[in-house]
Design a protein around this motif. Structure first.
Motif, short mmCIF file in Angstrom:
data_model
loop_
_atom_site.label_atom_id
_atom_site.label_comp_id
_atom_site.label_asym_id
_atom_site.label_seq_id
_atom_site.Cartn_x
_atom_site.Cartn_y
_atom_site.Cartn_z
N PRO A 65 70.37 69.07 18.78
CA PRO A 65 71.64 69.22 18.07
C PRO A 65 71.43 70.03 16.79
N GLU A 66 72.55 70.51 16.25
CA GLU A 66 72.57 71.33 15.04
C GLU A 66 71.64 70.81 13.93
N ILE A 67 71.69 69.51 13.67
CA ILE A 67 70.93 68.99 12.52
C ILE A 67 69.43 69.08 12.73
N LEU A 79 70.06 55.00 19.27
CA LEU A 79 71.39 54.95 18.67
C LEU A 79 72.32 54.03 19.47
N PRO A 83 65.64 64.06 21.30
CA PRO A 83 67.02 63.59 21.43
C PRO A 83 67.21 62.64 22.63
N LYS A 112 67.95 71.48 14.86
CA LYS A 112 67.59 72.77 15.42
C LYS A 112 66.66 73.59 14.54
N HIS A 170 65.72 62.28 31.80
CA HIS A 170 66.84 63.22 31.92
C HIS A 170 66.53 64.21 33.04
N ALA A 184 69.54 59.00 9.58
CA ALA A 184 70.18 59.18 8.27
C ALA A 184 71.48 59.98 8.38
N ASN A 185 71.61 60.72 9.46
CA ASN A 185 72.86 61.45 9.72
C ASN A 185 73.99 60.47 10.04
N ILE A 186 73.63 59.28 10.42
CA ILE A 186 74.60 58.26 10.85
C ILE A 186 74.66 57.09 9.87
N ILE A 200 66.07 59.45 21.16
CA ILE A 200 66.88 59.10 19.98
C ILE A 200 68.21 58.53 20.43
N GLY A 201 68.79 59.11 21.45
CA GLY A 201 70.08 58.63 21.96
C GLY A 201 70.03 57.17 22.38
N VAL A 202 68.95 56.78 23.02
CA VAL A 202 68.83 55.38 23.46
C VAL A 202 68.77 54.46 22.24
N PHE A 226 66.83 70.69 24.46
CA PHE A 226 68.06 70.81 23.70
C PHE A 226 67.97 70.04 22.39
#
Lengths: 191, 191, 191, 191
Positions: free
Chosen positions: A7-9, A29, A22, A11, A162, A55-57, A25-27, A5
């Motif tokens: 996210p949009e940015i 963040l 991801p 994909k 996951h 950079a999105n954040i 990356i989630g960990v 999976f």
């Protein structure tokens, strides 16, 4: 196996074989608490997935990449993702020094990330964090030890796993096969 | 057992027994691609941990909480975390309607989150995502089915499991005991 | 946390802090294919749990234990479990040599199990297996390498993780906390 | 992905798509404490893998299989494995009754295993165990509830997850992809 999976940015971006996913990356963040006021240093950019997600954040992300081919790929990907205003790809080997000061987070995904840990410590603000992405146990141990040597506190090593589920008429169960390892994640805090 | 890890923004906050932990917050951040331009709707606020983590990143977060006691706790926590400028705690039951439009993300952590899914769909922009935090399999299945009924696509259910390691002179190994479950995570995308 | 599960034969036995648990005993039984005609060599006996579980199945188990205190405990436990007819506790350090020949399985749970691997190879029949129980990654790697050096084939290292579920009116979910690590399991086959 | 591991007795056998794998066979062996004096009832035989693994250990195994095609396959496999002396394939649907009494273990791997639980209870000795192999959560819940209704105690539901490691010059790490689910395992004890 279920498709991964994104996210949009992320994909539509091109990716090499070794992008940070991801899942991991989630960990980064959540554990770093990076936010819209943060300054982040990243190395190496590779195809730029982690740098773009940051950079999105964050207010500003500087991602070091001395290999011209990857630097250009990362810049193209940043434009596609619409984050080029917050992301600078710097043509420089991070082992030769980090120019930024008072960074909130330094993320390292290099073959020899442990060698950049002391420079990460110098670049961070008090309370800032270093992160290492390390596929093998031995690398993770070296990075962990380098964090201790460089003066980091609350050093921790973990894996994020996951489990994806199939939800169907026949019933609910985890997928039969799937991704079982990407890398060990090591974090240290500058106190 | 190792103490749980919390980033700076969450470390000093009060928490009830059921806060969403960084382990799962990270998945929400990475899978939704929420960023500094995002509008997020959250319900219920509870002690505000998820809402605060989102407000640290997003342009604006509106968190629904009809129980005055929790609404006040979430507001106090938001101030301590320094995100009160981006986070509104709205005294309203989300099941009675979501006022916001064109949201990028709606996060649901209620006893009956599945009942809010259709309202989440209406509040989201095209490409936006709904998220449900669901401790039991049966709840997760109901939420998953409610997403399908409401018209969401790419619905997926997963668990995030973290393995923490001890790194010592004697050697490297995972902790002997630890956290083995919090909740099933379900995501849907509005196409 | 859920109490650990033990079968009837182990339930009443005394145990030290480091017994091999049913979770891992099961892997040894299934991977080795040990049966009612098998000859098994085990070291060290410790409180005898693994040796007793093997003696419940195999024709004959010889378990090496040079520490008199543990040898006596293992013998008492074997009697309680009713397997004393198939289990001999041998007062000898396995590093000084294995007397048995043509064994089907040699199980090693010592601080320095890697040093016993060559002797295990000599004691095994063609097609027989060596097993090592190794809490730390570094030990497991040393054991794995020692297996290669001693001439074993199909060497493999794995972990067995059990997830226990709560099944209640409120719904089904994994336990919130639990056992997350005991040891790495390494197997080699004599070809 | 790493090839699955099979012990000598199973390696040469034919298998259908749904055999019980050594990963789960091990849990059955260790949790039931089945030994060389045990009487085991199994249903359905399928290609006979579980029945053969049990017959390699137990004094006698009776495996119910009403589908002639599978009964013959199981018998051929039993001969190849050399356990035909301890294993009887009985042409009968277990839902129509279990002839054996005072069994130590009844293992059930049917589409509707929950319907055989009461008969399993009748066939078991005091202290004996029933086991169910159940791919979906809903089946596992039904089986669990049927155990409670039939009067079983210490009912438990679990999953066994194996993580396989690559051990190489470059370092140690888990395999990147692998088996992530086979079935939920449910056990009950007749008190």
């Amino acid at each position: 196996m279920n498709p991964l999976f994104f996210p949009e940015i992320l994909k539509k971006l091109k990716r090499g074989p070794q992008v940070v996913l991801p899942k991991d990356i989630g960990v980064i963040l959540a554990y770093s608490g990076v936010g819209k006021n943060s300054l982040v240093v990243d190395a190496g950019a590779g195809s730029g997935w982690l740098a773009i997600s940051l950079a999105n954040i964050a207010k500003r992300v500087v991602s070091y990449e001395w290999r011209e081919e990857f630097a250009e790929l990362a810049e193209r990907n940043a434009k596609k993702a619409g984050v080029e205003g917050s992301l600078e790809i710097k043509r420089k080997n991070v082992l030769e020094g980090i120019d930024e000061k008072e960074a909130d987070l330094v993320t390292l995904d290099l073959a020899d990330s442990d060698k950049a840990v002391a420079r990460a410590h110098a670049a961070l603000r008090k309370g800032g964090m270093v992160f290492g992405y390390l596929p093998h146990v031995e690398q993770a141990k070296r990075f962990f030890d380098a964090c201790a040597t460089a003066g980091f506190s609350d050093i921790q090593m973990l894996e994020a796993i996951h489990r994806n589920y199939l939800v169907r008429e026949a019933g609910v169960r985890p997928e039969n096969t799937g991704l079982t390892h990407t890398a060990y994640l090591v974090f240290g805090t500058k106190k």
